[in-house]
Motif scaffolding. Structure first.
Motif, PDB file in Angstrom:
ATOM      1  N   VAL A  88      25.493 132.650  34.447  1.00  0.00           N
ATOM      2  CA  VAL A  88      25.224 133.279  35.743  1.00  0.00           C
ATOM      3  C   VAL A  88      24.180 132.487  36.530  1.00  0.00           C
ATOM      4  CG1 VAL A  88      24.340 135.353  36.866  1.00  0.00           C
ATOM      5  CG2 VAL A  88      25.888 135.567  34.934  1.00  0.00           C
ATOM      6  N   MET A  89      23.166 131.991  35.856  1.00  0.00           N
ATOM      7  CA  MET A  89      22.130 131.227  36.554  1.00  0.00           C
ATOM      8  C   MET A  89      22.701 129.925  37.125  1.00  0.00           C
ATOM      9  SD  MET A  89      18.895 131.885  33.999  1.00  0.00           S
ATOM     10  CE  MET A  89      17.693 131.127  35.070  1.00  0.00           C
ATOM     11  N   PHE A  90      23.559 129.260  36.376  1.00  0.00           N
ATOM     12  CA  PHE A  90      24.194 128.044  36.887  1.00  0.00           C
ATOM     13  C   PHE A  90      25.146 128.377  38.038  1.00  0.00           C
ATOM     14  CE2 PHE A  90      27.707 124.882  36.590  1.00  0.00           C
ATOM     15  CZ  PHE A  90      26.989 123.765  36.986  1.00  0.00           C
ATOM     16  N   GLY A  91      25.842 129.510  37.940  1.00  0.00           N
ATOM     17  CA  GLY A  91      26.717 129.935  39.022  1.00  0.00           C
ATOM     18  C   GLY A  91      25.959 130.198  40.311  1.00  0.00           C
ATOM     19  N   GLY A  92      24.798 130.823  40.220  1.00  0.00           N
ATOM     20  CA  GLY A  92      23.976 131.054  41.409  1.00  0.00           C
ATOM     21  C   GLY A  92      23.539 129.754  42.058  1.00  0.00           C
ATOM     22  N   LEU A  93      23.224 128.752  41.239  1.00  0.00           N
ATOM     23  CA  LEU A  93      22.846 127.442  41.778  1.00  0.00           C
ATOM     24  C   LEU A  93      24.020 126.803  42.526  1.00  0.00           C
ATOM     25  CD1 LEU A  93      20.695 125.216  41.948  1.00  0.00           C
ATOM     26  CD2 LEU A  93      21.575 124.326  39.776  1.00  0.00           C
ATOM     27  N   LEU A  94      25.227 126.898  41.963  1.00  0.00           N
ATOM     28  CA  LEU A  94      26.406 126.350  42.629  1.00  0.00           C
ATOM     29  C   LEU A  94      26.679 127.047  43.963  1.00  0.00           C
ATOM     30  CD1 LEU A  94      29.148 125.722  39.894  1.00  0.00           C
ATOM     31  CD2 LEU A  94      27.897 124.048  41.249  1.00  0.00           C
TER      32      LEU A  94
END
Length: 496
Positions: A88-94
């Motif tokens: 989820v944290m990587f998705g928010g960055l994307l």
């Protein structure tokens, strides 16, 4: 956590930190569902800026929604491999990178890539892990938890609709995309709340194990088992590696196939009415803020409908037959679209938005709960990934087909009629097939009880139970500490 918590029974806690996880899911699911709809505020202006048609501008939301659903298997594999929190944290960055890049686009094709693919993939990494982790934290209160988490979509939509109009009036669509990219970075904060379940047990177990190893053999690392696991994975073929994370045997599951077919048909008309609601209001001569206010009305009603539906679905009268309730919600949604062309005034559009919000909230609140009811929590992660990849085709085609109808006939009513007819058909199909599935399940249960009277069936049942236990352990890193807890306590009792 105190060492005394090491004796806690493994299983969903149905509360505690789970409510914090629900709040994190509320934020990430809210952005995943509401953001593509909220962008419709900018479509009229972007269409004029690039000189495109309705169908061409509709591809922006369509590609974003299709990528969000189509990347479901990738998201499920990453969750099984790394857990919900980092995904989820990587998705928010994307998401943030995609929207900030979109502010500098000079063609509609670049918008397809930045907003459609990059931001859509980031939203996919927010949606699936948020739904999955709720199933790990809740069992008895799962419908209520799902309803509260799904309420994030109308809350975000209610906020984004007027906010996007305000941002556009003050900063233009490019400046608005920059600000929205920064707002989407809050998904990283929401993902940080997804603490892996059983983390306290894992910490206690690690401390006990290290003390015992120091006493016997000194410091021993755990790299050996990891190397062995890697070597074993290297000996598997490609299909076995994929099947380790996605259970393709679900395609032999009768209830799963019924759900899959009904939902694929439903999504052909599910999102198009929301995408074109604000442009339709502007087309009839309504000002921009009043058109955006229609989305806010829809979102407010949706906001109340989702947790209310979760409470109703959790009742003892509805939960045993929740599939019927889900079928009714889909057909009710379609009926609202069929009646929309009768709303010729702004008051009529307000009434339509209210009923549409109620029907939309009912469907979304039960969308994943009904799937978990069919396949169980152990296979839910794989089921979500397989369902979303199948749904992405109709999600991709739905809004552009609506745009083609608008471009061809010059009237929005044909788009609403198409969406309504498709959803009524999907609800009717699910109702009939779920009735058949319930009848077959009752028949199979009767046969099972008959076999239990035969002593020979005891051995067969024991073997089936062993196989089920083996399959149910493939749940991902969140439950890894719980699976190892028993072994750690056994070693502690033996003094090793």
């Amino acid at each position: 956590p105190a060492p005394a918590e090491a004796g806690r029974a493994p299983g969903p806690p149905d509360g505690g930190w789970g409510w914090v996880v629900v709040f994190g899911a509320f934020v990430s699911i809210g952005f995943a569902y509401a953001f593509p709809k909220g962008l419709a505020i900018f479509f009229k202006e972007i269409q004029d800026f690039f000189g495109t048609s309705y169908s061409e501008i509709a591809w922006v939301s369509s590609i974003m929604l299709a990528t969000t659903y189509g990347a479901g298997p990738i998201s499920s594999i990453l969750v099984n491999r790394y857990g919900s929190r980092p995904v989820v944290m990587f998705g928010g960055l994307l998401c943030g990178v995609g929207m900030i890049s979109a502010a500098f686009c000079t063609s509609i094709l670049q918008l397809y890539i930045c907003v459609g693919f990059i931001t859509g993939f980031g939203l996919a990494l927010n949606l699936q892990p948020s739904v999955i982790i709720i199933g790990k934290y809740f069992l008895k209160r799962r419908p209520i938890a799902n309803g509260l988490a799904m309420a994030g979509s109308p809350v975000m939509l209610c906020t984004l609709a007027p906010l996007n109009q305000f941002l556009f009036d003050n900063f233009g669509w490019r400046g608005s995309f920059l600000i929205l990219g920064a707002i989407l970075l809050h998904c990283c904060v929401a993902g940080a709340l997804f603490r892996p379940i059983g983390a306290g047990t894992a910490q206690v177990k690690t401390q006990v194990t290290e003390e015992a190893e120091d006493a016997l053999k000194g410091k021993i690392t755990k790299d050996g088992p990891m190397v062995n696991e890697t070597e074993e994975e290297g000996g598997k073929d490609c299909f076995e590696k994929v099947n380790q994370y996605l259970d393709f045997s679900l395609f032999k599951h009768r209830g799963f196939l019924i759900y899959l077919i009904g939902n694929v048909l439903m999504f052909l008309g599910f999102f198009a009415p929301i995408v074109f609601l604000a442009p339709y209001a502007k087309h009839t001569g309504i000002d921009e803020y009043s058109a955006a206010f229609l989305l806010s009305i829809l979102a407010v009603v949706d906001m109340v409908a989702r947790p209310t539906t979760g409470i109703i679905a959790n009742s003892k009268w509805v939960r045993p037959r929740i599939q019927y309730f889900f079928s009714f919600a889909i057909a009710f949604n379609g009926a609202c679209h069929l009646l929309c062309p009768l709303a010729s005034s702004y008051t009529g559009l307000i009434v339509y938005s209210s009923f549409f919000g109620l029907a939309f909230g009912m469907v979304c609140a039960m969308l994943f709960e009904t799937l978990m009811d069919l396949v169980g929590a152990a296979r839910f992660t794989s089921a979500v990934g397989l369902v979303t990849i199948a749904e992405c085709c109709t999600i991709l085609l739905g809004p552009p087909i609506g745009g083609i109808l608008i471009d061809t006939f010059g009237d929005y009513k044909y788009m609403f009629i198409k969406c309504g007819a498709v959803m009524v058909l999907a609800g009717t199909f699910l109702f009939i097939m779920n009735y058949y599935n319930y009848r077959m399940l009752a028949k199979e249960e009767k046969e099972r009880k008959t076999k239990e009277e035969d002593p020979k069936s005891v051995r067969i049942e024991y073997e089936d139970q062993k196989n089920w236990n083996k399959d149910s352990t493939q749940d991902g890193p969140e439950l890894e500490p719980l699976r190892e807890k028993g072994e750690g306590e056994k070693k502690e009792m033996n003094g090793t």
